[in-house]
Design an enzyme around this catalytic site. Structure first.
Site, PDB file in Angstrom:
ATOM      1  N   GLU A  27       0.843  -1.191   0.000  1.00  0.00           N
ATOM      2  CA  GLU A  27       0.000   0.000   0.000  1.00  0.00           C
ATOM      3  C   GLU A  27       0.881   1.245   0.000  1.00  0.00           C
ATOM      4  O   GLU A  27       2.019   1.228   0.472  1.00  0.00           O
ATOM      5  CB  GLU A  27      -0.898   0.009   1.247  1.00  0.00           C
ATOM      6  N   ASN A 174     -12.359  -1.506  -0.973  1.00  0.00           N
ATOM      7  CA  ASN A 174     -11.612  -1.999   0.183  1.00  0.00           C
ATOM      8  C   ASN A 174     -12.270  -1.488   1.458  1.00  0.00           C
ATOM      9  O   ASN A 174     -12.524  -0.273   1.584  1.00  0.00           O
ATOM     10  CB  ASN A 174     -10.161  -1.510   0.137  1.00  0.00           C
ATOM     11  N   GLU A 175     -12.541  -2.383   2.378  1.00  0.00           N
ATOM     12  CA  GLU A 175     -13.123  -2.018   3.680  1.00  0.00           C
ATOM     13  C   GLU A 175     -14.222  -0.972   3.505  1.00  0.00           C
ATOM     14  O   GLU A 175     -14.225   0.082   4.139  1.00  0.00           O
ATOM     15  CB  GLU A 175     -12.036  -1.539   4.643  1.00  0.00           C
ATOM     16  N   TYR A 250      -6.852  -8.946  11.747  1.00  0.00           N
ATOM     17  CA  TYR A 250      -5.522  -8.671  12.296  1.00  0.00           C
ATOM     18  C   TYR A 250      -5.388  -9.286  13.687  1.00  0.00           C
ATOM     19  O   TYR A 250      -6.352  -9.327  14.459  1.00  0.00           O
ATOM     20  CB  TYR A 250      -5.277  -7.162  12.374  1.00  0.00           C
ATOM     21  N   GLU A 306      -6.140  -9.121   3.886  1.00  0.00           N
ATOM     22  CA  GLU A 306      -5.333  -8.417   4.881  1.00  0.00           C
ATOM     23  C   GLU A 306      -5.304  -9.262   6.153  1.00  0.00           C
ATOM     24  O   GLU A 306      -6.351  -9.548   6.731  1.00  0.00           O
ATOM     25  CB  GLU A 306      -5.883  -7.015   5.187  1.00  0.00           C
ATOM     26  N   GLN A 355       2.197  -5.894   5.816  1.00  0.00           N
ATOM     27  CA  GLN A 355       2.393  -5.653   4.400  1.00  0.00           C
ATOM     28  C   GLN A 355       3.797  -6.108   4.017  1.00  0.00           C
ATOM     29  O   GLN A 355       4.557  -6.573   4.862  1.00  0.00           O
ATOM     30  CB  GLN A 355       2.176  -4.191   4.085  1.00  0.00           C
TER      31      GLN A 355
END
Length: 510
Positions: A27, A174-175, A250, A306, A355
């Site tokens: 990103e 995204n999200e 996460y 992610e 990432q």
């Protein structure tokens, strides 16, 4: 010493473990792109067209299968036409999500595609749904993938690229439940159908459209998207507005407001982290179960694009750049995740760690001209034999290998196995921070030849690599008393907080 037995059926084939489960994410955030992948053509650091070559070489050694770009949250404020044409003429913007810094757009579509070609990786492009338009994304697909003659083809050729690229993977937003627009599931579901309709296949480039999916355990979001493409319990083939749904998860040791240090943590923090890492199994099971109700044939993919650990940033760094160190703890989070991914290979088609360079749970850390391979990098390298391999069923009996963590029982031994080209690969993690574990591999339905084992560990779970000490945590051969051959298979004595891989040729019985 805690003990466990892993029963592995060598003659029973499970689903294929897609190589794309070992995918990556880059990103426009902190020093992931600028200073990580991209140094510019005038840099003294060896580069090709501005792309940093030591980073390319390190990632090629992992057989990197795909790279997701340009975000993340950045994707939904990125307008791709700002990143094409002569670099000095590209308009600038403010990256409002990450550090409020100015983005010069020097790394754009052509630079990303050149990077993917150098890596030998498939591009995965996240389109802008939050602040973009249907036309904008449709034209990006045309620009990249159409041959012949059209407005976007002519523009691409003016910018120096005659032939189209092959770009299969496209993210629709995204999200979108958060930084991608704060949308309701029902509203985004209609947008996903709309964007999916206008992101067209050009020639023989067939798109695999991935709709922005849920966060953590938001199963209602997944159900809402699945209802757009099939009915509950239907045997019909789902409609093709999109071919997959994403999910993000996460690993944290504490609350979002106080994630804790990447390196200064105690044993309790470590065990809470392992419990959090194991939770991804329940989350993938939940989303898969919802999808099974609408797609029993499992034609629609689940994409965890992610995942990884998220700690407080390193002291003295920009809080919006998300730079954190990477310890043996992070490596064991990764090894545990891969065992879980392998078990979900029938539905899970891609996963992208967050990432790749200098951000969150990175593969690589750069410091000027120095490049550091993190402990997590080594897990990817040791596990790369699982890519596109056939999974083997593994049943673990681990009554003695457990820790009580709060109100949760943590199994401290994790195992997965696969076979490819006549070679068996078994991955094992001992998550116990203090005790070794004796693990018996009970191999059934076949025999293995001479085994070769490797181990990743260190004297403490806080151990990490730096430019001054780049091999504090690095793989080495695992031999001697640690690996014993028995009539039924192997017995391995795994040191505390260790990751081990075992490779051996396979002979299937009868």
């Amino acid at each position: 010493m805690p003990t466990a037995t892993a029963i592995i059926n060598l003659d029973i084939e499970g689903p294929t473990i897609s190589r794309h489960l070992y995918g990556h994410f880059a990103e426009h955030l902190g020093r992931c792109v600028y200073g990580g992948f991209w140094v510019g053509e005038d840099s003294p650091i060896p580069n090709e067209g501005g792309i940093r070559l030591d980073v390319v070489a390190a990632l090629r050694a992992l057989d990197i299968p795909n790279l997701r770009w340009p975000g993340g949250c950045f994707a939904d404020e990125y307008h791709w036409m700002d990143g094409i044409g002569p670099r000095e003429q590209r308009p600038r913007m403010v990256n409002t999500h990450w550090g409020n810094v100015e983005e010069n757009n020097h790394f754009g579509t052509h630079e990303f595609m050149a990077l993917c070609e150098l890596l030998g990786a498939e591009p995965y492009i996240s389109g802008n749904v939050g602040s973009g338009t249907v036309r904008e994304m449709s034209e990006w697909v045309e620009y990249l993938t159409r041959d012949g003659d059209s407005p976007m083809v002519r523009l691409r050729k003016e910018n120096g690229r005659e032939e189209p690229w092959r770009v299969k993977y496209w993210g629709i937003g995204n999200e979108t439940w958060g930084c991608g627009g704060n949308m309701r599931a029902e509203y985004f579901a209609d947008l996903a159908r709309q964007y999916g309709t206008y992101c067209r296949d050009h020639g023989d480039n067939k798109l695999y459209r991935i709709a922005s999916g849920a966060s953590d355990e938001d199963y209602k979001w997944t159900e809402t998207l699945m209802r757009q493409i099939n009915c509950f319990g239907c045997e019909a083939t789902p409609r093709t507005y999109y071919q997959a749904l994403s999910v993000h998860y996460y690993t944290l040791a504490g609350p979002w407001e106080a994630k804790g240090s990447a390196t200064a943590f105690d044993t309790d923090d470590y065990y809470r982290t392992m419990v959090s890492a194991r939770r991804v199994d329940r989350i993938l099971t939940g989303h898969s179960t919802v999808m099974d109700c609408y797609d029993p044939g499992r034609t629609v993919g689940l994409v965890l694009d992610e995942w990884g650990t998220w700690w407080d940033v390193e002291p003295g760094t920009n809080p919006g750049f998300l730079f954190q160190q990477n310890t043996l703890r992070d490596a064991l989070v990764a090894s545990t995740h891969f065992d879980i991914f392998h078990r979900h290979a029938a539905r899970l088609v891609m996963a992208n760690i967050a990432q790749t360079v200098n951000v969150l749970q990175a593969m690589l850390l750069t410091d000027g001209d120095a490049l550091v391979l993190t402990p997590t990098y080594h897990v990817f390298e040791m596990n790369k034999g699982h890519q596109d391999a056939t999974s083997l069923p593994v049943h673990v009996r681990a009554d003695g290998a457990r820790r009580t963590v709060g109100d949760t029982e943590l199994e401290t031994v994790s195992v997965s196995a696969s076979v490819k080209d006549g070679t068996v690969l078994v991955s094992l993690s001992n998550l116990d921070a203090e005790e070794p574990a004796e693990v018996t591999l009970d191999l059934r339905g076949g025999r293995i030849g001479e085994a070769r084992a490797r181990i990743l560990t260190a004297d403490k779970v806080q151990a990490h690599n730096t430019p001054q000490a780049p091999e504090t945590v690095a793989p080495r051969a695992f031999e001697g008393e640690g690996v014993r051959v028995t009539d039924r298979g192997l017995v391995l004595t795994l040191p505390p907080h260790s990751f081990v891989t075992v490779q051996a040729p396979l002979t299937v019985e009868g």
